[in-house]
Design a protein around this motif. Structure first.
Motif, PDB file in Angstrom:
ATOM      1  N   THR A 320     -17.377  50.976  18.665  1.00  0.00           N
ATOM      2  CA  THR A 320     -16.039  51.272  18.303  1.00  0.00           C
ATOM      3  C   THR A 320     -15.693  52.545  18.710  1.00  0.00           C
ATOM      4  N   ALA A 321     -14.267  52.880  18.853  1.00  0.00           N
ATOM      5  CA  ALA A 321     -13.690  54.036  19.355  1.00  0.00           C
ATOM      6  C   ALA A 321     -13.918  55.065  18.311  1.00  0.00           C
ATOM      7  N   ASP A 322     -14.071  54.822  17.200  1.00  0.00           N
ATOM      8  CA  ASP A 322     -14.176  55.888  15.998  1.00  0.00           C
ATOM      9  C   ASP A 322     -15.677  55.807  15.495  1.00  0.00           C
ATOM     10  N   ALA A 323     -16.606  55.534  16.330  1.00  0.00           N
ATOM     11  CA  ALA A 323     -18.078  55.504  15.908  1.00  0.00           C
ATOM     12  C   ALA A 323     -18.336  56.869  15.471  1.00  0.00           C
ATOM     13  N   ALA A 324     -19.290  56.764  14.348  1.00  0.00           N
ATOM     14  CA  ALA A 324     -19.520  58.143  13.890  1.00  0.00           C
ATOM     15  C   ALA A 324     -20.338  59.241  14.742  1.00  0.00           C
ATOM     16  N   ASP A 325     -21.080  58.341  15.710  1.00  0.00           N
ATOM     17  CA  ASP A 325     -21.859  59.465  16.711  1.00  0.00           C
ATOM     18  C   ASP A 325     -21.643  58.658  18.053  1.00  0.00           C
ATOM     19  N   PRO A 326     -20.616  58.903  18.649  1.00  0.00           N
ATOM     20  CA  PRO A 326     -20.466  58.169  19.986  1.00  0.00           C
ATOM     21  C   PRO A 326     -21.539  58.184  21.205  1.00  0.00           C
ATOM     22  N   ASP A 327     -22.125  59.417  21.213  1.00  0.00           N
ATOM     23  CA  ASP A 327     -23.559  59.477  22.135  1.00  0.00           C
ATOM     24  C   ASP A 327     -24.500  58.526  21.673  1.00  0.00           C
ATOM     25  N   LEU A 328     -24.855  58.464  20.401  1.00  0.00           N
ATOM     26  CA  LEU A 328     -25.620  57.718  19.768  1.00  0.00           C
ATOM     27  C   LEU A 328     -25.560  56.246  20.083  1.00  0.00           C
ATOM     28  N   ALA A 329     -24.186  55.854  19.833  1.00  0.00           N
ATOM     29  CA  ALA A 329     -23.818  54.346  19.998  1.00  0.00           C
ATOM     30  C   ALA A 329     -24.184  54.059  21.285  1.00  0.00           C
ATOM     31  N   ALA A 330     -23.621  55.136  22.427  1.00  0.00           N
ATOM     32  CA  ALA A 330     -23.834  54.690  23.653  1.00  0.00           C
ATOM     33  C   ALA A 330     -25.031  54.654  24.323  1.00  0.00           C
ATOM     34  N   GLU A 331     -26.103  55.550  23.749  1.00  0.00           N
ATOM     35  CA  GLU A 331     -27.630  55.607  23.876  1.00  0.00           C
ATOM     36  C   GLU A 331     -28.039  54.127  23.592  1.00  0.00           C
ATOM     37  N   PHE A 332     -27.607  53.589  22.298  1.00  0.00           N
ATOM     38  CA  PHE A 332     -28.172  52.195  21.991  1.00  0.00           C
ATOM     39  C   PHE A 332     -27.803  51.142  22.960  1.00  0.00           C
ATOM     40  N   LEU A 333     -26.534  51.035  23.383  1.00  0.00           N
ATOM     41  CA  LEU A 333     -25.943  50.112  24.235  1.00  0.00           C
ATOM     42  C   LEU A 333     -26.637  50.089  25.793  1.00  0.00           C
ATOM     43  N   ARG A 334     -26.803  51.389  26.178  1.00  0.00           N
ATOM     44  CA  ARG A 334     -27.765  51.586  27.349  1.00  0.00           C
ATOM     45  C   ARG A 334     -29.162  51.110  27.180  1.00  0.00           C
ATOM     46  N   PHE A 335     -29.910  51.340  26.097  1.00  0.00           N
ATOM     47  CA  PHE A 335     -31.165  50.533  25.738  1.00  0.00           C
ATOM     48  C   PHE A 335     -31.054  49.157  25.891  1.00  0.00           C
ATOM     49  N   MET A 336     -30.123  48.432  24.879  1.00  0.00           N
ATOM     50  CA  MET A 336     -29.889  47.033  24.870  1.00  0.00           C
ATOM     51  C   MET A 336     -29.726  46.330  26.307  1.00  0.00           C
ATOM     52  N   ALA A 337     -28.962  47.250  27.124  1.00  0.00           N
ATOM     53  CA  ALA A 337     -28.793  46.664  28.549  1.00  0.00           C
ATOM     54  C   ALA A 337     -29.740  47.169  29.451  1.00  0.00           C
ATOM     55  N   SER A 338     -30.822  47.659  29.195  1.00  0.00           N
ATOM     56  CA  SER A 338     -31.874  48.066  30.251  1.00  0.00           C
ATOM     57  C   SER A 338     -32.649  46.770  30.655  1.00  0.00           C
TER      58      SER A 338
END
Length: 433
Positions: A320-338
């Motif tokens: 979500t655009a207002d995720a509490a920690d955008p960098d961590l959220a993006a890190e999780f997405l990158r992991f799931m798409a590895s």
């Protein structure tokens, strides 16, 4: 399992229903309000049993590798978007949620999702199948990762085909030898002639929100729903060819008369009951069918006309655009798409990967691996222009009109000319073109 998995292919129609409902009690919320603990993500999804187990394993792996905490919240699909909409409105949405590709355009077009442009290099973007990266993009900006996909192929009951005198040793297995529309019609005619009245040659999986699967036939005919500006393209010779051919399914009694877009019995159920000899079904249902079917069956490619085509199933993961920690959220997405995570998830769930490195036989599927190459091959028929149409923010509204108009054409005698004209007007209204 079938209910939750099948729902991933509603392609946006759930949003219209969701916007008319209020939030449901007991649905866990998010971390979008900014008050989440440090290094904690909230992740909301629906899931089949196999999907939930795979999500739990991957969440545990991410937590171990990153030191972060991921609060996984698995909910019924029927509640999913009703509550996501309410939580986005109140600023209490989860950091991460799962969304089918049809619904994604509604959220990305309203600036409710995290722009991932800065988190993926050009090389990493190129690692995804182009059509699937298109599926998570709006106006050229990525708002999620294409976690997996699912497509339909043609399942066949080998005993029923053999009983009709069809040589099952020469059935098509690849896009190169897929039946043409004419060849498919010949098989259906042969089956119809050999079957009792209560059985039918095949069934198409366009019931209960799956109406957009009709577009597979339009794309096979070389047609388009609309152009990149939203201008209708369906009222065309290709649109007429697709509508006339699919109308013949009912005129020729090739399909059960109640298996229309507004029908309530799913294609896989009719196939398992041996009411039909063939069925268009997505790969996510293979585990269920393997468990319940007591006859020999296999998968064939969908028929083709001017080209091969299939439906766009599957889901993205978004922040979500207002995720509490955008960098961590993006890190999780990158992991799931590895590669490793995607291979593990898809192998456990009989779903298809979106990374080109995992194409072919790279994924070890847990159930009926002998069938999965057909689905993998079928996925290659999805073209970027198909995806752009199927992920349009207007597709939910268009889908409602399609359900009404196709029902009128298939069972109420509405002419091809009137049906296409009505669809053309509905697309114009939905897109504002």
């Amino acid at each position: 399992m079938a209910t939750t998995a099948r729902s991933t292919l509603t392609l946006g129609m759930a949003v219209i229903t969701a916007l008319t409902l209020t939030g449901c009690a007991g649905f866990g919320g998010g971390g979008g309000s900014g008050d989440a603990d440090d290094d904690t993500l909230t992740f909301t999804t629906w899931a089949s049993e196999s999907e939930q187990a795979a999500f739990e394993d991957l969440v545990a792996q991410f937590e171990q590798e990153s030191g972060a905490t991921v609060e996984l919240n698995v909910v019924p699909y029927e509640q999913m978007f009703t509550n996501i909409d309410a939580q986005l409105g109140s600023g209490d949405a989860p950091d991460i949620f799962r969304v089918d590709y049809g619904n994604l355009g509604v959220y990305s077009s309203q600036e409710q999702l995290l722009d991932l442009s800065s988190y993926f290099s050009d090389e990493e973007v190129d690692a995804f199948t182009p059509a699937m990266w298109e599926a998570v993009s709006f106006d050229g900006v990525p708002y999620g990762v294409p976690h997996q996909t699912d497509v339909s192929a043609l399942l066949v009951n080998l005993d029923m085909l053999a009983a009709a005198g069809i040589d099952t040793s020469t059935l098509p297995t690849t896009q190169d030898d897929a039946w043409t529309w004419d060849e498919f019609a010949e098989v259906a005619t042969q089956l119809r002639a050999s079957m009792p009245a209560e059985q039918y040659p095949f069934v198409v999986n366009w019931q209960q929100g799956g109406v957009l699967r009709w577009l597979s036939w339009l794309f096979q005919a070389g047609g388009s729903l609309m152009d990149e500006d939203g201008t209708p393209q369906i009222d065309s010779p290709e649109g007429a060819a697709a509508l006339d051919f699919t109308r013949s399914f009912y005129d020729q009694q090739w399909v059960p008369p109640a298996s229309t877009p507004t029908g309530t019995v799913y294609a896989d159920s009719l196939f398992s009951e041996q009411t039909t000899a063939m069925a268009f079904v997505g790969s996510f249902l293979v585990p269920d069918l393997d468990y319940f079917n007591e006859f020999e069956w296999t998968a064939l490619p969908m028929p083709r006309d001017e080209r091969g085509a299939t439906d766009l199933g599957g889901n993205a993961l978004v922040a979500t655009a207002d995720a509490a920690d955008p960098d961590l959220a993006a890190e999780f997405l990158r992991f799931m798409a590895s590669e490793d995570a995607m291979s593990s998830f898809c192998g456990a769930t009989n779903e298809l990967p979106t990374l080109t490195a995992l194409e072919g036989d790279a994924v070890e599927f847990a159930i009926r691996p002998d069938l999965m190459p057909v689905f993998v091959d079928q996925a290659t028929t999805i073209e970027p222009q198909d995806v752009a149409q199927l992920t349009s923010p207007a597709i939910a509204e268009i889908g409602v009109a399609m359900s009404t108009e196709l029902e009128a054409a298939f069972v109420q005698g509405q002419s091809t000319e009137d049906t296409l004209a009505n669809l053309d007007a509905a697309i114009s209204e939905a897109t504002g073109s």
